[in-house]
Design a protein around this motif. Structure first.
Motif, PDB file in Angstrom:
ATOM      1  N   UNK A  75      -3.362 -10.434   5.755  1.00  0.00           N
ATOM      2  CA  UNK A  75      -2.816 -10.792   6.896  1.00  0.00           C
ATOM      3  C   UNK A  75      -1.692  -9.377   7.412  1.00  0.00           C
ATOM      4  N   UNK A  76      -1.033  -9.152   6.349  1.00  0.00           N
ATOM      5  CA  UNK A  76      -0.067  -8.098   6.836  1.00  0.00           C
ATOM      6  C   UNK A  76      -0.034  -6.890   5.614  1.00  0.00           C
ATOM      7  N   UNK A  77       0.010  -5.748   6.352  1.00  0.00           N
ATOM      8  CA  UNK A  77      -0.014  -4.680   5.405  1.00  0.00           C
ATOM      9  C   UNK A  77       1.392  -4.156   5.405  1.00  0.00           C
ATOM     10  N   UNK A  78       2.006  -3.983   4.211  1.00  0.00           N
ATOM     11  CA  UNK A  78       3.333  -3.629   3.717  1.00  0.00           C
ATOM     12  C   UNK A  78       3.047  -2.326   3.024  1.00  0.00           C
ATOM     13  N   UNK A  79       3.243  -1.338   4.200  1.00  0.00           N
ATOM     14  CA  UNK A  79       3.046   0.004   3.901  1.00  0.00           C
ATOM     15  C   UNK A  79       4.225   0.758   3.442  1.00  0.00           C
ATOM     16  N   UNK A  80       4.200   1.053   1.989  1.00  0.00           N
ATOM     17  CA  UNK A  80       5.439   1.258   1.202  1.00  0.00           C
ATOM     18  C   UNK A  80       5.846   2.668   1.301  1.00  0.00           C
ATOM     19  N   UNK A  81       7.104   2.811   1.449  1.00  0.00           N
ATOM     20  CA  UNK A  81       7.966   3.996   1.603  1.00  0.00           C
ATOM     21  C   UNK A  81       8.837   4.121   0.316  1.00  0.00           C
ATOM     22  N   UNK A 130       0.830  -1.411  -0.059  1.00  0.00           N
ATOM     23  CA  UNK A 130       0.011   0.044  -0.028  1.00  0.00           C
ATOM     24  C   UNK A 130       1.008   1.286   0.111  1.00  0.00           C
ATOM     25  N   UNK A 131       0.891   2.006  -0.967  1.00  0.00           N
ATOM     26  CA  UNK A 131       1.635   3.295  -1.038  1.00  0.00           C
ATOM     27  C   UNK A 131       1.221   4.229   0.240  1.00  0.00           C
ATOM     28  N   UNK A 132       2.043   4.437   1.075  1.00  0.00           N
ATOM     29  CA  UNK A 132       1.740   5.061   2.417  1.00  0.00           C
ATOM     30  C   UNK A 132       1.446   6.394   2.213  1.00  0.00           C
ATOM     31  N   UNK A 133       1.786   7.194   1.126  1.00  0.00           N
ATOM     32  CA  UNK A 133       1.385   8.516   0.780  1.00  0.00           C
ATOM     33  C   UNK A 133       0.099   8.750   0.433  1.00  0.00           C
ATOM     34  N   UNK A 134      -0.604   7.660   0.202  1.00  0.00           N
ATOM     35  CA  UNK A 134      -1.983   7.764  -0.582  1.00  0.00           C
ATOM     36  C   UNK A 134      -2.899   7.527   0.337  1.00  0.00           C
ATOM     37  N   UNK A 135      -3.564   8.555   1.011  1.00  0.00           N
ATOM     38  CA  UNK A 135      -4.781   8.260   2.043  1.00  0.00           C
ATOM     39  C   UNK A 135      -5.743   7.438   1.505  1.00  0.00           C
ATOM     40  N   UNK A 136      -6.307   7.613   0.052  1.00  0.00           N
ATOM     41  CA  UNK A 136      -7.551   6.831  -0.578  1.00  0.00           C
ATOM     42  C   UNK A 136      -6.919   5.354  -0.519  1.00  0.00           C
ATOM     43  N   UNK A 137      -5.811   4.945  -0.973  1.00  0.00           N
ATOM     44  CA  UNK A 137      -5.393   3.572  -0.865  1.00  0.00           C
ATOM     45  C   UNK A 137      -5.339   2.922   0.342  1.00  0.00           C
ATOM     46  N   UNK A 138      -4.767   3.988   1.602  1.00  0.00           N
ATOM     47  CA  UNK A 138      -4.479   3.399   2.884  1.00  0.00           C
ATOM     48  C   UNK A 138      -5.912   3.197   3.319  1.00  0.00           C
ATOM     49  N   UNK A 139      -6.830   4.013   3.345  1.00  0.00           N
ATOM     50  CA  UNK A 139      -8.174   3.869   3.797  1.00  0.00           C
ATOM     51  C   UNK A 139      -8.923   2.645   3.419  1.00  0.00           C
TER      52      UNK A 139
END
Length: 294
Positions: free
Chosen positions: A30-36, A13-22
């Motif tokens: 199972x696991x969220x890979x919050x991408x930086x 999940x691209x961590x800078x993108x609120x829409x995709x995060x939500x």
């Protein structure tokens, strides 16, 4: 360590993108890979990604989630900012990209140890998933899997970078990545590390996804990197024990107890072979079922 980790699906999940995060928070993953790293461009967005992760943690949106931010590698110039800002309560660990050799994971483990010490966080709090993305990394899989045993919980295959550096081509049967997948799975399992299969790049071709899930499971993988939420139901289906497998596992353990009571370590009953390998397999199936169902 790996007995406590359920990693059937790991979604980027691209961590800078609120829409995709939500959107990701609503998914059964199972696991969220919050991408930086790769998906966060231009570079100015990397601080936004870090701030977003901190904000979501503070707001309690990541509560009860397994969170592994994918940080930038040590040659990027961003790694220290990534891990220093995000060694926080609620973060399970970090995915380290471009893991070329054991030295990379050893270095990353020591960096985490230094930050834990400075922040008065218990040692080995933060775990590592190593991303295997080059032919050299595949050849060094044993070295990578043993470089930081207190932290390394999984290794994941990144096929796109691998194929680019190899100069190879994808084929319809996935033969071009078969050897690499097999080596990663064997290297991981030899060292009690969870092997995670590569992303499925044809995100709208669920038939091809299913074919690759069968290959991955047969090779010993325990989960898969995911790009699109529509892949999750099939990924979970193939990386969860079936009712038949659970029934078989219970039967194996029951027959094993009977064999032990008769003073036999290995036995055949009703045409079924019962021995230590079968008992281990049965226990692994039931352990995974318990992690999934509670």
């Amino acid at each position: 360590m790996t007995n406590d980790c359920l990693m059937r699906s790991l979604m980027f999940v691209p961590a800078h993108n609120d829409k995709l995060m939500d959107s990701a928070l609503k998914r059964d993953v199972d696991v969220l890979l919050l991408d930086i790293e790769d998906s966060v461009q231009p570079a100015e967005n990397k601080q936004k990604a870090r701030d977003n992760i901190k904000k979501y943690l503070e707001e309690g949106k990541l509560k009860n989630k397994i969170i592994f931010p994918r940080v930038n590698d040590r040659e990027s110039g961003y790694l220290l900012q990534d891990v220093y800002q995000l060694t926080l309560n609620g973060i399970t660990g970090f995915m380290y990209p471009k893991s070329k050799k054991g030295e990379d994971i050893y270095f990353f483990g020591k960096l985490l140890e230094t930050i834990e010490y400075e922040k008065k966080i218990p040692r080995y709090t933060f775990k590592i998933i190593a991303l295997i993305e080059t032919p050299g990394a595949v050849l060094n899989i044993q070295d990578i899997c043993t470089a930081c045993p207190e932290r390394l919980v999984a290794v994941a295959f990144g096929c796109e970078d691998f194929m680019t550096e190899l100069g190879g081509k994808h084929d319809d049967k996935s033969d071009s990545v078969f050897t690499a997948r097999a080596m990663i799975a064997m290297g991981a399992k030899a060292n009690k590390v969870i092997p995670i299969d590569t992303v499925h790049v044809k995100v709208h071709d669920l038939e091809d996804l299913e074919r690759n899930l069968i290959i991955g499971r047969n090779l010993g993988f325990e989960g898969m990197l995911v790009l699109n939420p529509k892949e999750l139901p099939l990924v979970h289906q193939y990386y969860s024990p079936t009712k038949d497998e659970i029934a078989w596992a219970n039967e194996m353990l029951s027959l094993s107890k009977e064999a032990v009571a008769l003073g036999k370590g290995v036995a055949v009953k009703d045409g079924k072979f019962i021995g230590p390998p079968m008992v281990k397999m049965a226990n692994d199936i039931l352990r995974k079922s318990l992690l999934i169902n509670g």
